[in-house]
Design a protein around this motif. Structure first.
Motif, PDB file in Angstrom:
ATOM      1  N   LYS A   1      29.708 -29.387   9.191  1.00 30.27           N
ATOM      2  CA  LYS A   1      29.878 -28.355  10.211  1.00 30.27           C
ATOM      3  C   LYS A   1      31.331 -27.910  10.316  1.00 30.27           C
ATOM      4  O   LYS A   1      31.622 -26.744  10.586  1.00 30.27           O
ATOM      5  CB  LYS A   1      29.399 -28.881  11.566  1.00 30.27           C
TER       6      LYS A   1
ATOM      7  N   SER B   1      24.003 -26.721  27.095  1.00 28.86           N
ATOM      8  CA  SER B   1      23.770 -25.313  26.772  1.00 28.86           C
ATOM      9  C   SER B   1      25.063 -24.513  26.805  1.00 28.86           C
ATOM     10  O   SER B   1      25.187 -23.490  26.146  1.00 28.86           O
ATOM     11  CB  SER B   1      22.756 -24.709  27.758  1.00 28.86           C
ATOM     12  N   THR B   2      26.050 -25.002  27.566  1.00 27.37           N
ATOM     13  CA  THR B   2      27.325 -24.294  27.667  1.00 27.37           C
ATOM     14  C   THR B   2      28.258 -24.617  26.503  1.00 27.37           C
ATOM     15  O   THR B   2      29.242 -23.915  26.289  1.00 27.37           O
ATOM     16  CB  THR B   2      28.025 -24.665  28.989  1.00 27.37           C
ATOM     17  N   ASP B   3      27.966 -25.686  25.758  1.00 25.33           N
ATOM     18  CA  ASP B   3      28.777 -26.060  24.602  1.00 25.33           C
ATOM     19  C   ASP B   3      27.913 -26.912  23.679  1.00 25.33           C
ATOM     20  O   ASP B   3      27.787 -28.117  23.890  1.00 25.33           O
ATOM     21  CB  ASP B   3      30.033 -26.823  25.027  1.00 25.33           C
ATOM     22  N   PRO B   4      27.317 -26.324  22.641  1.00 28.26           N
ATOM     23  CA  PRO B   4      26.436 -27.081  21.737  1.00 28.26           C
ATOM     24  C   PRO B   4      27.137 -28.233  21.034  1.00 28.26           C
ATOM     25  O   PRO B   4      26.470 -29.097  20.460  1.00 28.26           O
ATOM     26  CB  PRO B   4      25.975 -26.016  20.730  1.00 28.26           C
ATOM     27  N   ASP B   5      28.468 -28.261  21.071  1.00 31.27           N
ATOM     28  CA  ASP B   5      29.205 -29.349  20.435  1.00 31.27           C
ATOM     29  C   ASP B   5      29.342 -30.556  21.351  1.00 31.27           C
ATOM     30  O   ASP B   5      30.033 -31.520  21.007  1.00 31.27           O
ATOM     31  CB  ASP B   5      30.601 -28.882  20.011  1.00 31.27           C
ATOM     32  N   GLN B   6      28.737 -30.514  22.524  1.00 37.79           N
ATOM     33  CA  GLN B   6      28.776 -31.654  23.436  1.00 37.79           C
ATOM     34  C   GLN B   6      27.361 -32.153  23.675  1.00 37.79           C
ATOM     35  O   GLN B   6      26.461 -31.378  23.972  1.00 37.79           O
ATOM     36  CB  GLN B   6      29.431 -31.272  24.765  1.00 37.79           C
ATOM     37  N   GLN B   7      27.200 -33.482  23.533  1.00 40.27           N
ATOM     38  CA  GLN B   7      25.890 -34.091  23.716  1.00 40.27           C
ATOM     39  C   GLN B   7      25.986 -35.268  24.670  1.00 40.27           C
ATOM     40  O   GLN B   7      26.886 -36.106  24.555  1.00 40.27           O
ATOM     41  CB  GLN B   7      25.316 -34.556  22.380  1.00 40.27           C
TER      42      GLN B   7
ATOM     43  N   ARG C   1      19.861 -37.865  17.183  1.00 42.31           N
ATOM     44  CA  ARG C   1      18.734 -37.396  17.993  1.00 42.31           C
ATOM     45  C   ARG C   1      18.273 -38.494  18.958  1.00 42.31           C
ATOM     46  O   ARG C   1      18.718 -38.543  20.091  1.00 42.31           O
ATOM     47  CB  ARG C   1      17.576 -36.959  17.092  1.00 42.31           C
TER      48      ARG C   1
ATOM     49  N   THR D   1      21.718 -31.839  24.623  1.00 49.17           N
ATOM     50  CA  THR D   1      22.799 -30.949  24.208  1.00 49.17           C
ATOM     51  C   THR D   1      23.148 -29.992  25.340  1.00 49.17           C
ATOM     52  O   THR D   1      22.262 -29.392  25.954  1.00 49.17           O
ATOM     53  CB  THR D   1      22.402 -30.153  22.958  1.00 49.17           C
TER      54      THR D   1
END
Length: 310
Positions: free
Chosen positions: A211, A269-275, A245, A267
């Motif tokens: 990525k 929704s405001t930042d897909p890079d944060q889980q 996952r 995940t």
């Protein structure tokens, strides 16, 4: 030194580390190594080719067999594995089918080939999203952390610190989950199957590299762990990939005892890079009781969970 990086006869300067050309060469080499690793895992019988049963000079399929199945020339496929050319999207799709790649591996295949949108090398410091921080603050009975790019640990609650480690005592630049797994000796005692956990983390980190192929901090992390740990070098060389996952982990905890915990990710929704990663146990099980014991212990020992700077 590879010929691609030498000065040309015209006197033009050589490509330096981090230059666009060097980055492209690295990605093509990565694609070639990935293809070779996947080819080595297949047998003729797996892909429907006749197998004489005799000795083979290489593990898995031969290059010409892959080329035949993909309806491309052996020379073209050879140059792909050697990192000399860039494949088109249709060819990559065909190779994904021929090599029996799963969804994660197929997604990863397009990264080194340069088929995903390019990303900037220079990134601002990633901070936990306020919504996730509020959720963490309200989770008193569930260990939870927030992971960002490179599997960096951005935030955590007190129960996660009590369960895994006091993340607050780790310098921010070193607060990376993969790095902790490989460099903290306590992790090998904590995880009942440390090798599986560590192998999976390497595969997850390789997905991150796909990525963000030009991320200097990720490159530095891979280099550091490759030097320090032979297992990391070996497992990274296998080119396995997987997405973070859900799953189950068994822990030998010094306070809560043996715990079998399910983990899941949400995940932002405001930042897909944060889980948001959560550990839970089925109600009524010894592991659920163990988490309650650990929560009580953490409440009595607030010094065991340093707060992150906000």
């Amino acid at each position: 030194m590879p010929s691609e990086l030498r000065p040309s006869n015209s006197g033009r300067p050589s490509d330096t580390e981090g230059s666009p050309r060097t980055s492209r060469v690295n990605r093509l080499n990565e694609l070639g190594e990935f293809l070779k690793a996947r080819r080595a895992e297949l047998s003729p019988r797996t892909v429907g080719l006749p197998d004489s049963g005799g000795p083979r000079r290489v593990a898995g399929l031969r290059r010409e067999e892959v080329a035949q199945l993909a309806s491309i020339s052996t020379d073209y496929y050879t140059r792909l594995e050697q990192g000399r050319i860039q494949a088109s999207a249709p060819v990559l799709g065909t190779l994904a089918r021929v090599l029996h790649l799963d969804d994660d591996q197929r997604d990863y295949l397009f990264g080194p080939a340069g088929k995903s949108p390019g990303r900037s090398r220079h990134r601002t410091r990633q901070k936990v999203q306020p919504q996730l921080q509020r959720l963490l603050d309200d989770l008193n009975a569930t260990p939870a952390i927030v992971m960002g790019r490179r599997m960096d640990v951005l935030a955590w609650n007190s129960l996660a610190a009590a369960l895994v480690t006091d993340f607050g005592r780790i310098p921010e630049k070193q607060r990376n989950y993969v790095r902790i797994i490989f460099t903290d000796p306590a992790m090998r005692a904590l995880y009942a199957d440390w090798e599986t956990v560590a192998r999976t983390s390497v595969a997850q980190l390789r997905m991150e590299a796909a990525k963000y192929p030009d991320d200097p901090r990720l490159t530095a992390l891979v280099g550091e762990l490759s030097v320090q740990d032979p297992h990391f070098r070996q497992w990274r060389a296998a080119h396995h990939v997987v997405m973070l996952r859900v799953g189950t982990k068994v822990l030998h905890h010094p306070v809560a005892g043996d715990l079998t915990l399910d983990w899941d990710t949400l995940t932002a929704s405001t930042d897909p890079d944060q889980q948001l990663v959560l550990w839970t146990a089925e109600v009524g099980t010894p592991s659920h009781d163990g988490l309650r014991i650990l929560a009580s212990w953490a409440a009595d020992h607030p010094e065991a969970a340093s707060e992150p700077a906000r």
